[in-house]
Scaffold this active site. Structure first.
Site, mmCIF file in Angstrom:
data_model
loop_
_atom_site.group_PDB
_atom_site.id
_atom_site.type_symbol
_atom_site.label_atom_id
_atom_site.label_comp_id
_atom_site.label_asym_id
_atom_site.label_seq_id
_atom_site.Cartn_x
_atom_site.Cartn_y
_atom_site.Cartn_z
ATOM 1 N N ASP A 159 2.828 1.184 -4.276
ATOM 2 C CA ASP A 159 2.862 2.543 -3.738
ATOM 3 C C ASP A 159 4.286 2.930 -3.329
ATOM 4 O O ASP A 159 4.703 4.067 -3.546
ATOM 5 C CB ASP A 159 1.940 2.671 -2.530
ATOM 6 C CG ASP A 159 0.470 2.762 -2.935
ATOM 7 O OD1 ASP A 159 0.126 3.721 -3.640
ATOM 8 O OD2 ASP A 159 -0.309 1.874 -2.542
ATOM 9 N N SER A 160 5.001 2.007 -2.731
ATOM 10 C CA SER A 160 6.363 2.290 -2.309
ATOM 11 C C SER A 160 7.281 2.543 -3.505
ATOM 12 O O SER A 160 8.093 3.471 -3.488
ATOM 13 C CB SER A 160 6.926 1.152 -1.453
ATOM 14 O OG SER A 160 6.167 1.003 -0.277
#
Length: 179
Positions: free
Chosen positions: A168-169
């Site tokens: 996600d990052s």
């Protein structure tokens, strides 16, 4: 806040981590970001992870540099309000399953007719089209399917996921760069 994106206006209608991180980074660089949440189903990051003095740390991080607004985009009245907001922004960040915005009458064809210069960033695990596009995706699934979990951890142990939202990052960083 000032920065290279001062004067850029962003609507963040995404949830959890990748999409909100895109908007957070844009805000870090000076964009004016408005976070839109459903009135009765707020962003799941509000209750995710550890907290300090009653403040969830992940939420505090990913919601910084944002102003808040509640709006039910799935309701025709809420969708109309959203369209009025879209007329005056530069970027919309969303991460609903493909087809959701279209079902609500908020697809790119509709939004770009209102605002021809609009950038619509759509963050999904498997894209807007293709054989897996309708499948839900979270970072842990992507980290597993990519083989990352298999390559980490002890050599004789089970696959190991990272201790934070790595996929996600990375998607958030890539998305902010794409905008």
């Amino acid at each position: 806040m000032t920065g290279p994106l001062e004067g850029i206006r962003v609507l963040d209608v995404s949830t959890i981590l990748a999409g909100p991180l895109v908007a957070q980074i844009l805000g870090d660089f000076g964009a004016d970001v408005v976070k839109i949440e459903h009135p009765t189903k707020p962003d799941g990051m509000r209750g995710h992870g550890l907290d300090k003095d009653g403040h969830p740390l992940w939420w505090t991080m990913v919601s910084r540099n944002k102003r808040g607004l509640t709006l039910n985009l799935g309701n025709p009245d809420g969708a109309e309000v959203f369209k009025r907001l879209v007329a005056d922004v530069d970027v919309v960040v969303e991460n609903f399953r493909p087809g959701t915005f279209e079902r609500w009458g908020l697809g790119y064809d509709v939004l770009s007719a209102i605002n021809p210069g609009l950038i619509l960033l759509r963050v999904t695990g498997f894209g807007q089209t293709g054989p897996y596009s309708t499948r839900p995706a979270f970072g842990t699934l992507v980290e597993s399917m990519s083989g990352f979990a298999h390559l980490t951890g002890e050599a004789d142990g089970p696959p190991t996921l990272p201790a934070f939202g790595l996929a996600d990052s990375l998607a958030g960083i890539a998305g902010s760069s794409a905008v």
